[in-house]
Design a protein around this motif. Structure first.
Motif, PDB file in Angstrom:
ATOM      1  N   THR A  32       0.829  -1.205   0.000  1.00 19.58           N
ATOM      2  CA  THR A  32       0.000   0.000   0.000  1.00 19.58           C
ATOM      3  C   THR A  32       0.864   1.257   0.000  1.00 19.58           C
ATOM      4  N   GLN A  33       2.169   1.073   0.205  1.00 17.19           N
ATOM      5  CA  GLN A  33       3.077   2.204   0.349  1.00 17.19           C
ATOM      6  C   GLN A  33       3.995   2.428  -0.849  1.00 17.19           C
ATOM      7  N   PHE A  34       3.900   1.559  -1.856  1.00 13.14           N
ATOM      8  CA  PHE A  34       4.771   1.726  -3.027  1.00 13.14           C
ATOM      9  C   PHE A  34       4.097   1.202  -4.280  1.00 13.14           C
ATOM     10  N   ILE A  35       4.622   1.678  -5.415  1.00 13.28           N
ATOM     11  CA  ILE A  35       4.244   1.134  -6.717  1.00 13.28           C
ATOM     12  C   ILE A  35       5.484   1.153  -7.603  1.00 13.28           C
ATOM     13  N   ILE A  36       5.618   0.094  -8.376  1.00 11.11           N
ATOM     14  CA  ILE A  36       6.695   0.009  -9.358  1.00 11.11           C
ATOM     15  C   ILE A  36       6.039   0.102 -10.726  1.00 11.11           C
ATOM     16  N   CYS A  37       6.392   1.118 -11.472  1.00 10.60           N
ATOM     17  CA  CYS A  37       5.799   1.369 -12.791  1.00 10.60           C
ATOM     18  C   CYS A  37       6.795   0.949 -13.863  1.00 10.60           C
ATOM     19  N   SER A  38       6.462  -0.133 -14.556  1.00  8.01           N
ATOM     20  CA  SER A  38       7.327  -0.672 -15.591  1.00  8.01           C
ATOM     21  C   SER A  38       6.532  -0.860 -16.881  1.00  8.01           C
ATOM     22  N   THR A  39       7.056  -0.351 -17.960  1.00  5.21           N
ATOM     23  CA  THR A  39       6.411  -0.530 -19.252  1.00  5.21           C
ATOM     24  C   THR A  39       6.310  -2.015 -19.607  1.00  5.21           C
ATOM     25  N   ASP A  40       7.251  -2.810 -19.128  1.00  8.80           N
ATOM     26  CA  ASP A  40       7.211  -4.250 -19.378  1.00  8.80           C
ATOM     27  C   ASP A  40       5.900  -4.882 -18.925  1.00  8.80           C
ATOM     28  N   ASP A  41       5.287  -4.334 -17.895  1.00  7.95           N
ATOM     29  CA  ASP A  41       4.032  -4.902 -17.377  1.00  7.95           C
ATOM     30  C   ASP A  41       2.958  -5.002 -18.461  1.00  7.95           C
ATOM     31  N   TYR A  42       2.969  -4.074 -19.380  1.00 11.23           N
ATOM     32  CA  TYR A  42       1.933  -4.030 -20.413  1.00 11.23           C
ATOM     33  C   TYR A  42       2.107  -5.101 -21.490  1.00 11.23           C
ATOM     34  N   PHE A  43       3.259  -5.734 -21.515  1.00 11.11           N
ATOM     35  CA  PHE A  43       3.517  -6.782 -22.510  1.00 11.11           C
ATOM     36  C   PHE A  43       3.158  -8.180 -22.004  1.00 11.11           C
ATOM     37  N   HIS A  44       2.600  -8.273 -20.801  1.00  9.16           N
ATOM     38  CA  HIS A  44       2.173  -9.569 -20.257  1.00  9.16           C
ATOM     39  C   HIS A  44       0.705  -9.810 -20.606  1.00  9.16           C
ATOM     40  N   ASN A  45       0.399 -11.013 -21.057  1.00 11.06           N
ATOM     41  CA  ASN A  45      -0.996 -11.356 -21.348  1.00 11.06           C
ATOM     42  C   ASN A  45      -1.681 -11.851 -20.073  1.00 11.06           C
ATOM     43  N   GLU A  46      -2.934 -12.292 -20.195  1.00  6.66           N
ATOM     44  CA  GLU A  46      -3.709 -12.742 -19.023  1.00  6.66           C
ATOM     45  C   GLU A  46      -3.071 -13.941 -18.330  1.00  6.66           C
TER      46      GLU A  46
END
Length: 144
Positions: A32-46
Motif C-alpha cells: 500500500t506504500q509503493f508502486i513500481i511502474c514498468s512498461t514491461d508490465d503491459y507486454f504480459h498477457n492474461e
C-alpha cells in the motif's frame, strides 16, 4: 517524505530486482506504500506470459507514464519508474512530474553500462530475450 526513484540500466542489469529490494528497505514491502511502474508490465498477457511487440512501445510508455503520474497524485509514498531509460528524454517527464508533485527524486543507474563482460551477462540473464547486439547498442547510446 515522498520519494520517486527513476531507474536506468540495460535489460538484465537487475532493475526490477533493485526496485523490489528498494521497496523492502524503504517501506518494508508494504504494497500500500509503493508502486513500481514498468512498461514491461503491459507486454504480459492474461496468463502472465511476456510478448514484446515493438509497435506497441510508444503506447505502453505513455500508459506507464500515466500510471506513474496517477500514483504521484494519489500520494503513494514510494513511486519507482522501472524502465531502461537509455536517453534522458525517456525519463524527463517522470522526473518533472515527481518534482512538481513535491517528491524527492533520485535517478539510479543499475549495473555497469559500458562494461562488455557485464553486457554479455545481461544478455544471458535478461528475462525478455534481448540479444547481446541490442544490449551493446543500447549501452553505446546511453546518455549520462
Amino acid at each position: 517524505m515522498k520519494q520517486a526513484f527513476i531507474l536506468r540500466g540495460l535489460p538484465g542489469s537487475g532493475k526490477t530486482h533493485y526496485a523490489y529490494a528498494l521497496a523492502d528497505e524503504l517501506v518494508a514491502g508494504d504494497e500500500t506504500q509503493f508502486i513500481i511502474c514498468s512498461t514491461d508490465d503491459y507486454f504480459h498477457n492474461e496468463q502472465g506470459e511476456y510478448h514484446f511487440e515493438k509497435f506497441r512501445l510508444p503506447e505502453y510508455h505513455n500508459l506507464n507514464l500515466a500510471r506513474f503520474i496517477n500514483a504521484l497524485a494519489e500520494g503513494i509514498p514510494l513511486v519507482i519508474a522501472d524502465n531502461t531509460n537509455i536517453k534522458r528524454w525517456e525519463f524527463v517527464a517522470y522526473t518533472s512530474a515527481a518534482q512538481a508533485m513535491g517528491y524527492q527524486v533520485k535517478e539510479v543507474i543499475v549495473g555497469e553500462v559500458k562494461d562488455k563482460s557485464m553486457q554479455h551477462l545481461y544478455a544471458k540473464r535478461n528475462t525478455h530475450g534481448v540479444a547481446l547486439r541490442t544490449i551493446s547498442k543500447m549501452a553505446y547510446m546511453f546518455e549520462w
